[in-house]
Design a protein around this motif. Sequence first.
Motif, PDB file in Angstrom:
ATOM      1  N   ILE A  27     128.992  44.833  46.463  1.00  0.00           N
ATOM      2  CA  ILE A  27     128.239  44.672  45.230  1.00  0.00           C
ATOM      3  C   ILE A  27     126.975  45.511  45.301  1.00  0.00           C
ATOM      4  O   ILE A  27     126.480  45.836  46.382  1.00  0.00           O
ATOM      5  N   ARG A  28     126.474  45.841  44.142  1.00  0.00           N
ATOM      6  CA  ARG A  28     125.223  46.598  44.048  1.00  0.00           C
ATOM      7  C   ARG A  28     124.119  45.577  43.812  1.00  0.00           C
ATOM      8  O   ARG A  28     124.247  44.680  42.988  1.00  0.00           O
ATOM      9  N   VAL A  29     123.008  45.722  44.592  1.00  0.00           N
ATOM     10  CA  VAL A  29     121.887  44.802  44.456  1.00  0.00           C
ATOM     11  C   VAL A  29     120.604  45.595  44.279  1.00  0.00           C
ATOM     12  O   VAL A  29     120.538  46.777  44.628  1.00  0.00           O
ATOM     13  N   ASN A  30     119.603  44.947  43.761  1.00  0.00           N
ATOM     14  CA  ASN A  30     118.281  45.551  43.640  1.00  0.00           C
ATOM     15  C   ASN A  30     117.371  44.927  44.675  1.00  0.00           C
ATOM     16  O   ASN A  30     117.331  43.705  44.815  1.00  0.00           O
ATOM     17  N   LEU A  31     116.645  45.755  45.394  1.00  0.00           N
ATOM     18  CA  LEU A  31     115.682  45.290  46.379  1.00  0.00           C
ATOM     19  C   LEU A  31     114.316  45.828  46.008  1.00  0.00           C
ATOM     20  O   LEU A  31     114.199  46.922  45.461  1.00  0.00           O
ATOM     21  N   THR A  32     113.293  45.086  46.345  1.00  0.00           N
ATOM     22  CA  THR A  32     111.934  45.568  46.153  1.00  0.00           C
ATOM     23  C   THR A  32     111.398  45.948  47.526  1.00  0.00           C
ATOM     24  O   THR A  32     111.313  45.106  48.428  1.00  0.00           O
ATOM     25  N   VAL A  33     111.102  47.238  47.696  1.00  0.00           N
ATOM     26  CA  VAL A  33     110.660  47.759  48.994  1.00  0.00           C
ATOM     27  C   VAL A  33     109.490  48.707  48.751  1.00  0.00           C
ATOM     28  O   VAL A  33     109.480  49.447  47.758  1.00  0.00           O
ATOM     29  N   ASP A  34     108.540  48.686  49.653  1.00  0.00           N
ATOM     30  CA  ASP A  34     107.420  49.621  49.593  1.00  0.00           C
ATOM     31  C   ASP A  34     107.979  51.049  49.584  1.00  0.00           C
ATOM     32  O   ASP A  34     108.836  51.393  50.411  1.00  0.00           O
ATOM     33  N   PRO A  35     107.527  51.912  48.675  1.00  0.00           N
ATOM     34  CA  PRO A  35     108.098  53.266  48.567  1.00  0.00           C
ATOM     35  C   PRO A  35     107.911  54.114  49.828  1.00  0.00           C
ATOM     36  O   PRO A  35     108.777  54.917  50.170  1.00  0.00           O
ATOM     37  N   ASN A  36     106.804  53.919  50.534  1.00  0.00           N
ATOM     38  CA  ASN A  36     106.590  54.673  51.778  1.00  0.00           C
ATOM     39  C   ASN A  36     107.579  54.239  52.857  1.00  0.00           C
ATOM     40  O   ASN A  36     108.124  55.076  53.585  1.00  0.00           O
ATOM     41  N   LEU A  37     107.825  52.923  52.949  1.00  0.00           N
ATOM     42  CA  LEU A  37     108.807  52.422  53.915  1.00  0.00           C
ATOM     43  C   LEU A  37     110.206  52.924  53.580  1.00  0.00           C
ATOM     44  O   LEU A  37     110.985  53.287  54.455  1.00  0.00           O
ATOM     45  N   TRP A  38     110.517  52.940  52.285  1.00  0.00           N
ATOM     46  CA  TRP A  38     111.841  53.385  51.849  1.00  0.00           C
ATOM     47  C   TRP A  38     112.072  54.850  52.240  1.00  0.00           C
ATOM     48  O   TRP A  38     113.124  55.199  52.769  1.00  0.00           O
ATOM     49  N   GLN A  39     111.072  55.695  52.023  1.00  0.00           N
ATOM     50  CA  GLN A  39     111.193  57.108  52.373  1.00  0.00           C
ATOM     51  C   GLN A  39     111.245  57.292  53.888  1.00  0.00           C
ATOM     52  O   GLN A  39     112.032  58.072  54.407  1.00  0.00           O
ATOM     53  N   LEU A  40     110.385  56.573  54.603  1.00  0.00           N
ATOM     54  CA  LEU A  40     110.373  56.660  56.067  1.00  0.00           C
ATOM     55  C   LEU A  40     111.708  56.225  56.649  1.00  0.00           C
ATOM     56  O   LEU A  40     112.232  56.857  57.569  1.00  0.00           O
ATOM     57  N   ALA A  41     112.290  55.151  56.069  1.00  0.00           N
ATOM     58  CA  ALA A  41     113.599  54.684  56.527  1.00  0.00           C
ATOM     59  C   ALA A  41     114.656  55.766  56.307  1.00  0.00           C
ATOM     60  O   ALA A  41     115.524  55.986  57.154  1.00  0.00           O
ATOM     61  N   LYS A  42     114.576  56.456  55.190  1.00  0.00           N
ATOM     62  CA  LYS A  42     115.533  57.542  54.910  1.00  0.00           C
ATOM     63  C   LYS A  42     115.440  58.628  55.972  1.00  0.00           C
ATOM     64  O   LYS A  42     116.441  59.162  56.430  1.00  0.00           O
ATOM     65  N   ASP A  43     114.206  58.939  56.398  1.00  0.00           N
ATOM     66  CA  ASP A  43     113.987  60.007  57.379  1.00  0.00           C
ATOM     67  C   ASP A  43     114.332  59.581  58.796  1.00  0.00           C
ATOM     68  O   ASP A  43     114.778  60.391  59.599  1.00  0.00           O
ATOM     69  N   LYS A  44     114.113  58.319  59.126  1.00  0.00           N
ATOM     70  CA  LYS A  44     114.190  57.878  60.522  1.00  0.00           C
ATOM     71  C   LYS A  44     115.489  57.171  60.908  1.00  0.00           C
ATOM     72  O   LYS A  44     115.874  57.183  62.068  1.00  0.00           O
ATOM     73  N   LEU A  45     116.150  56.517  59.973  1.00  0.00           N
ATOM     74  CA  LEU A  45     117.333  55.738  60.329  1.00  0.00           C
ATOM     75  C   LEU A  45     118.517  56.640  60.696  1.00  0.00           C
ATOM     76  O   LEU A  45     118.714  57.686  60.076  1.00  0.00           O
ATOM     77  N   PRO A  46     119.305  56.233  61.690  1.00  0.00           N
ATOM     78  CA  PRO A  46     120.474  57.028  62.096  1.00  0.00           C
ATOM     79  C   PRO A  46     121.665  56.844  61.150  1.00  0.00           C
ATOM     80  O   PRO A  46     122.711  57.431  61.360  1.00  0.00           O
ATOM     81  N   CYS A  47     121.511  55.992  60.138  1.00  0.00           N
ATOM     82  CA  CYS A  47     122.588  55.736  59.183  1.00  0.00           C
ATOM     83  C   CYS A  47     121.952  55.591  57.799  1.00  0.00           C
ATOM     84  O   CYS A  47     120.738  55.683  57.649  1.00  0.00           O
ATOM     85  N   SER A  48     122.768  55.330  56.798  1.00  0.00           N
ATOM     86  CA  SER A  48     122.218  55.142  55.453  1.00  0.00           C
ATOM     87  C   SER A  48     121.412  53.848  55.416  1.00  0.00           C
ATOM     88  O   SER A  48     121.615  52.945  56.224  1.00  0.00           O
ATOM     89  N   ARG A  49     120.511  53.780  54.473  1.00  0.00           N
ATOM     90  CA  ARG A  49     119.688  52.572  54.345  1.00  0.00           C
ATOM     91  C   ARG A  49     120.564  51.378  53.973  1.00  0.00           C
ATOM     92  O   ARG A  49     120.359  50.276  54.479  1.00  0.00           O
TER      93      ARG A  49
END
Length: 144
Positions: A6-28
């Motif tokens: 299912i598709r869900v909506n999450l509320t996440v700090d935009p800086n954390l979201w971008q950092l997670a995109k750059d740092k995580l070894p997999c998709s968010r």
Amino acid sequence: MMANKIRVNLTVDPNLWQLAKDKLPCSRSEFFENQLKMFLGIEDDESEIIKDIQTKENEINALRDKLCHVRKSKQLKLESNKSMEKAMASLNRMHKKYGKIGENQIRNLAHVHKVDFDDLKKECQDNCMNIFEFAEVPKHDSVM
């Protein structure tokens, strides 16, 4: 792993979201799903475990390659140091006997002992040797 998602909506700090995109070894999305599985104690399926094993084996292989490189570098440095010592022993004898050495002699011994000319010359300079551009190659006394 479930086939339907299912598709869900999450509320996440935009800086954390971008950092997670750059740092995580997999998709968010995969990261959050894995974190939920871990928190809920849900077992991974067989393919996930095999994937994890393969990832760890790749990491181990990379570390083994790195270890081989480090060991090889150490060995080459040891061999180079021994060769440098041998070349310096010859140059020290010549310098002691003649009070000087020539760059030609340094170059020749660097070639013979397979060491870098500039490194050998610097070692001679560090040992306060009188270095000239050219010095006669010592002649051995011949017996007649």
